[in-house]
Design a protein around this motif. Structure first.
Motif, PDB file in Angstrom:
ATOM      1  N   VAL A 125     -14.327   6.675   2.827  1.00 14.32           N
ATOM      2  CA  VAL A 125     -13.595   6.341   1.601  1.00 14.32           C
ATOM      3  C   VAL A 125     -12.353   7.216   1.447  1.00 14.32           C
ATOM      4  CG1 VAL A 125     -13.723   6.216  -0.917  1.00 14.32           C
ATOM      5  CG2 VAL A 125     -15.671   5.447   0.467  1.00 14.32           C
ATOM      6  N   VAL A 126     -12.541   8.520   1.491  1.00 12.82           N
ATOM      7  CA  VAL A 126     -11.402   9.435   1.302  1.00 12.82           C
ATOM      8  C   VAL A 126     -10.411   9.316   2.459  1.00 12.82           C
ATOM      9  CG1 VAL A 126     -10.744  11.880   1.202  1.00 12.82           C
ATOM     10  CG2 VAL A 126     -12.651  11.043  -0.169  1.00 12.82           C
ATOM     11  N   LEU A 127     -10.926   9.283   3.678  1.00 14.13           N
ATOM     12  CA  LEU A 127     -10.048   9.191   4.848  1.00 14.13           C
ATOM     13  C   LEU A 127      -9.224   7.911   4.819  1.00 14.13           C
ATOM     14  CD1 LEU A 127      -9.154  10.565   7.462  1.00 14.13           C
ATOM     15  CD2 LEU A 127     -10.989   9.341   8.626  1.00 14.13           C
ATOM     16  N   TYR A 128      -9.846   6.792   4.491  1.00 12.57           N
ATOM     17  CA  TYR A 128      -9.106   5.528   4.414  1.00 12.57           C
ATOM     18  C   TYR A 128      -8.122   5.533   3.245  1.00 12.57           C
ATOM     19  CZ  TYR A 128     -11.862   3.029   7.962  1.00 12.57           C
ATOM     20  OH  TYR A 128     -12.425   2.601   9.129  1.00 12.57           O
ATOM     21  N   ALA A 129      -8.497   6.187   2.138  1.00 11.51           N
ATOM     22  CA  ALA A 129      -7.604   6.250   0.979  1.00 11.51           C
ATOM     23  C   ALA A 129      -6.319   7.007   1.296  1.00 11.51           C
ATOM     24  CB  ALA A 129      -8.322   6.899  -0.204  1.00 11.51           C
ATOM     25  N   ILE A 130      -6.375   7.913   2.249  1.00 13.22           N
ATOM     26  CA  ILE A 130      -5.183   8.649   2.674  1.00 13.22           C
ATOM     27  C   ILE A 130      -4.501   7.926   3.836  1.00 13.22           C
ATOM     28  CG2 ILE A 130      -4.353  10.813   3.700  1.00 13.22           C
ATOM     29  CD1 ILE A 130      -6.754  12.168   2.225  1.00 13.22           C
ATOM     30  N   GLY A 131      -5.277   7.501   4.817  1.00 14.84           N
ATOM     31  CA  GLY A 131      -4.721   6.944   6.042  1.00 14.84           C
ATOM     32  C   GLY A 131      -4.110   5.565   5.909  1.00 14.84           C
ATOM     33  N   ILE A 132      -4.731   4.687   5.142  1.00 17.43           N
ATOM     34  CA  ILE A 132      -4.234   3.309   5.047  1.00 17.43           C
ATOM     35  C   ILE A 132      -2.887   3.221   4.334  1.00 17.43           C
ATOM     36  CG2 ILE A 132      -4.722   1.032   4.053  1.00 17.43           C
ATOM     37  CD1 ILE A 132      -7.656   1.487   4.878  1.00 17.43           C
ATOM     38  N   PRO A 133      -2.691   3.871   3.181  1.00 18.86           N
ATOM     39  CA  PRO A 133      -1.354   3.819   2.578  1.00 18.86           C
ATOM     40  C   PRO A 133      -0.274   4.432   3.475  1.00 18.86           C
ATOM     41  CG  PRO A 133      -2.955   4.552   0.962  1.00 18.86           C
ATOM     42  CD  PRO A 133      -3.658   4.528   2.287  1.00 18.86           C
TER      43      PRO A 133
END
Length: 182
Positions: A125-133
């Motif tokens: 969750v946190v990793l995708y919240a940073i990486g995707i944007p």
């Protein structure tokens, strides 16, 4: 910070390098490869705790920045921090910190399910919240495209979270490194 802390931080930075030996699998239509290295922040945070886990990821990224080819596929140097995976790279530090923080707070009751949820929250969750944007911004694609293009990575990330949870719980029982907090 003790000598033991420094050794553990360096050890987990080295573990990240070892995880980079596994060749990346590139998914067509998106520039982010599937690598074993996203397992590293889960293990670092869950085993070392928030501070040492985050510092181990930061040390690893410093080594990459100075040009060591430690990322999966033999990549390294400052250029990787301007590429589409940059958000995920920086996200490793935050992911390890969040997993470590959650693990410290749930230490007394930490079992496989709690450890798995900690890894999912921080490592997915946190990793995708940073990486995707960051991926959307750097690649110049809509956020929805980056989000839907990241969906194929979820099954593998859930498997990595399960593996990390089992390792974290096994180490907690035999050789605990995290101190309970809160």
């Amino acid at each position: 910070m003790t000598t033991r802390d420094i050794v553990l931080i360096a050890l987990f930075a080295a573990l990240m390098a070892v995880l980079g030996i596994f060749p990346p699998l590139t998914v067509p239509l998106i520039a982010v490869p599937i690598t074993a290295q996203s397992l590293g922040p889960m293990l670092a945070g869950g085993i070392l705790g928030a501070k040492r886990g985050a510092l181990s990821m930061a040390l690893f990224l410093v080594l990459v920045a100075v040009g060591l080819p430690l990322l999966s596929g033999g990549r390294g140097g400052l250029g990787v921090f301007a590429g589409p995976t940059a958000g995920f790279l920086f996200g490793w530090i935050v992911a390890a910190a969040v997993i470590g923080w959650l693990t410290e707070r749930s230490w007394r009751s930490l079992g496989p399910v709690t450890a798995f949820l900690n890894c999912v929250i921080g490592g997915i969750v946190v990793l995708y919240a940073i990486g995707i944007p960051a991926l959307a911004f750097i690649a110049g694609i809509p956020l929805w495209t980056a989000l839907s293009g990241s969906a194929p990575f979820l099954p593998g990330d859930f498997v990595k979270a399960a593996v990390a949870a089992l390792v974290i719980v096994a180490l907690k029982r035999s050789y605990p490194l995290v101190e309970a907090r809160g």
